[in-house]
Motif scaffolding. Structure first.
Motif, mmCIF file in Angstrom:
data_model
loop_
_atom_site.group_PDB
_atom_site.id
_atom_site.type_symbol
_atom_site.label_atom_id
_atom_site.label_comp_id
_atom_site.label_asym_id
_atom_site.label_seq_id
_atom_site.Cartn_x
_atom_site.Cartn_y
_atom_site.Cartn_z
ATOM 1 N N GLU A 81 51.106 53.373 -7.104
ATOM 2 C CA GLU A 81 52.244 52.787 -6.393
ATOM 3 C C GLU A 81 51.957 51.343 -5.991
ATOM 4 O O GLU A 81 52.816 50.473 -6.085
ATOM 5 C CB GLU A 81 52.585 53.628 -5.161
ATOM 6 N N LEU A 86 53.109 46.009 -5.908
ATOM 7 C CA LEU A 86 52.458 44.880 -5.238
ATOM 8 C C LEU A 86 51.620 44.009 -6.166
ATOM 9 O O LEU A 86 50.960 43.090 -5.701
ATOM 10 C CB LEU A 86 51.574 45.395 -4.081
ATOM 11 N N LYS A 95 60.620 37.896 -5.977
ATOM 12 C CA LYS A 95 60.970 36.647 -5.276
ATOM 13 C C LYS A 95 61.997 35.855 -6.069
ATOM 14 O O LYS A 95 62.960 35.320 -5.509
ATOM 15 C CB LYS A 95 59.729 35.779 -5.097
ATOM 16 N N VAL B 71 52.900 50.891 0.874
ATOM 17 C CA VAL B 71 53.585 49.869 0.076
ATOM 18 C C VAL B 71 54.761 49.273 0.852
ATOM 19 O O VAL B 71 54.934 48.052 0.900
ATOM 20 C CB VAL B 71 54.052 50.469 -1.268
ATOM 21 N N ALA B 74 53.448 47.028 3.617
ATOM 22 C CA ALA B 74 52.834 45.825 3.051
ATOM 23 C C ALA B 74 53.913 44.836 2.601
ATOM 24 O O ALA B 74 53.809 43.628 2.857
ATOM 25 C CB ALA B 74 51.923 46.190 1.871
ATOM 26 N N LEU B 75 54.961 45.349 1.940
ATOM 27 C CA LEU B 75 56.034 44.469 1.487
ATOM 28 C C LEU B 75 56.733 43.811 2.674
ATOM 29 O O LEU B 75 57.046 42.618 2.638
ATOM 30 C CB LEU B 75 57.043 45.252 0.644
ATOM 31 N N LEU B 78 54.432 41.041 4.079
ATOM 32 C CA LEU B 78 54.409 39.840 3.233
ATOM 33 C C LEU B 78 55.710 39.065 3.367
ATOM 34 O O LEU B 78 55.711 37.831 3.464
ATOM 35 C CB LEU B 78 54.195 40.235 1.769
ATOM 36 N N ILE B 83 54.876 34.209 2.858
ATOM 37 C CA ILE B 83 53.781 33.548 2.154
ATOM 38 C C ILE B 83 53.730 34.085 0.731
ATOM 39 O O ILE B 83 54.341 35.104 0.424
ATOM 40 C CB ILE B 83 52.410 33.856 2.816
ATOM 41 N N SER B 84 52.977 33.375 -0.107
ATOM 42 C CA SER B 84 52.754 33.928 -1.441
ATOM 43 C C SER B 84 51.310 34.405 -1.525
ATOM 44 O O SER B 84 50.480 34.081 -0.672
ATOM 45 C CB SER B 84 53.036 32.872 -2.508
ATOM 46 N N ILE B 85 51.026 35.193 -2.546
ATOM 47 C CA ILE B 85 49.689 35.780 -2.688
ATOM 48 C C ILE B 85 48.623 34.696 -2.768
ATOM 49 O O ILE B 85 47.525 34.843 -2.241
ATOM 50 C CB ILE B 85 49.650 36.701 -3.918
#
Lengths: 101, 359
Positions: A81, A86, A95, B71, B74-75, B78, B83-85
């Protein structure tokens, strides 16, 4: 009780888990092999062959095998998952979609 | 990583799941040198696994909760941080102490992120996370720290790069005593059993029931008090009367329990303050949200010419941002956890951590 005979693991299960590519199979391997099996009555071997995660479970009884493999599947499902939702490309795509909508 | 301290903006993602709260947060450190850098919370998202009244949360169910919410949380973390990774410098996770299966479920997800995003991992001590977040939010400079939660009860003071334990609970944590008593009275666990005991206690106070007061030097003990409280609850359910010949209520029990256990915590904290020569108290951990505890501690500190520092429920209840903050502090000193060593451990003493980021 028996004397000092070593444990035998008559109950075994082999899993070949396919991944989209070798990178993801390796990510799963590295994430899942860190934690030791909780019971000495269970033995586990993990390896990656190209894009397949190879899982070998051996246990002293079918019950121990079932418990260990079920737990492994729970952890594997989490890894999958996280990969699906992610990974970098997934986040970038989400995005980009948000910007256009 | 070599230029990390010269890098103006440093960002960490933190993941916490040692008990029934799954928390993920993103923190930003800005500034040139470690001593003058500022910390900003970019996001702090949490979801709590609540079990039905009369029950506690079991490891297997709690781990399942964390796996199913990771998940999603976490989403959200973020997205809220915007921010971006590529902005993220490291992934921090709770190494311990705590419950085995829940800890490991979060660690597996953190490892996966670390590998997918190619970011280093930082294993964090849960207690140190609470302390560092408390320091950052309140600005307390040299406090004695009272760390009180469902899983931990410690009186801590910093000395020479270690958070040293001056006193602790010898058997069960004070929060565990409260949580288990809530089960006895079948009080709701939503949002938290201790919170509901606190509210019920406000309706009590007509009578202070006699509970054993168990301070042992610098340490204290709660299992005997819990046993006696459970006995009184059974007595009450059977129509028994209190010491004044009148019936008593669950509110009276909650009030009496809080007054007794909090007085004990105030005593061992004061003993440490006298030992160390500090007049400041920083309360961290879920039980630190309790306003009665803050009030009693404040009265003691004021008598000593000092004050109490506490944070609100965003930070005193388990959260991911404290893990991100403490982890980033460690990472900035050059610390990281190789993936093969990114295990979890149920026992992890606060003083095992070398606090390299302080003098």
């Amino acid at each position: 009780m028996a004397t000092d005979s070593p444990l035998t693991y008559p109950c075994s299960l082999t899993l070949d888990v396919p991944f989209p590519d070798a990178r993801l199979a390796n990510v799963a391997l590295q994430a899942l092999r860190v934690d030791k099996e909780l019971s000495a009555l269970v033995q586990r071997e993990l390896s990656a062959a190209d894009s397949t995660l190879k899982v070998q479970y051996k246990a002293t009884t079918n019950r121990m095998l079932r418990v260990a493999v079920n737990s492994f599947f729970d952890s594997l499902a989490l890894v999958l998952e996280v990969m699906e939702e992610l990974d970098e490309d997934v986040i970038e795509a989400r995005k980009a979609q948000e910007k256009t909508s | 990583m070599l230029d990390l301290t010269k890098k103006k903006r440093r960002i960490a993602l933190g993941c916490e799941g040692s008990a029934n709260k799954l928390g993920i947060g993103v923190i930003l450190h800005e500034g040139d040198s470690l001593s003058s850098s500022t910390s900003t919370v970019l996001s702090n998202i949490r979801h709590t696994f609540v079990s039905p009244p009369g029950t506690g949360f079991l490891p297997k169910d709690t781990a399942r909760h964390h796996r199913s919410f990771f998940v999603r949380i976490a989403l959200q973390a973020l997205s809220a941080a915007n921010i971006s990774i590529s902005d993220i410098d490291c992934i921090c996770y709770t190494k311990g102490p705590g419950m085995g299966a829940p800890l490991t479920s979060v660690a597996i997800a953190a490892r996966t992120l670390s590998l997918l995003w190619n970011k280093p991992l930082v294993g964090v001590n849960h207690c140190v996370g609470h302390i560092e977040m408390g320091r950052a939010i309140t600005g307390a400079s040299h406090p004695v720290v009272l760390y009180v939660s469902g899983g931990n009860t410690q009186v801590i003071a910093y000395a020479e790069q270690r958070y040293r334990i001056f006193g602790e609970a010898l058997d069960i944590a004070v929060g565990n005593c409260l949580d288990r008593f809530a089960r006895t009275l079948e009080i709701s666990n939503d949002p938290a059993p201790g919170y509901n005991i606190e509210q019920l206690a406000k309706q009590g106070g007509r009578v202070l029931l006699d509970l054993p007061y168990a301070v042992k030097g610098m340490d204290c003990s709660f299992s005997g008090i819990l046993t006696r409280a459970d006995e009184l609850a059974a007595h009450m359910k059977n129509g028994g009367k209190g010491p004044d010949g009148e019936p008593f209520t669950p509110a009276d029990l909650c009030f009496s329990l809080q007054e007794t256990i909090f007085a004990m915590l105030v005593e061992i904290t004061e003993r440490a303050m006298a030992h160390v020569g500090s007049s400041q108290v920083l309360i961290v951990g879920g039980v630190g949200c309790n306003e009665r505890l803050q009030e009693m501690m404040g009265a003691m500190a004021a008598e000593r010419g000092g004050s109490v520092y506490a944070t609100d429920e965003r930070f005193c209840i388990d959260n991911g941002i404290m893990i991100a903050h403490a982890g980033l502090l460690a990472y900035e000193t050059g610390f990281q956890t190789p993936i093969e060593e990114s295990t979890c451990t149920q026992r992890f003493r606060t003083d095992e951590v070398l606090v390299k980021w302080r003098k």
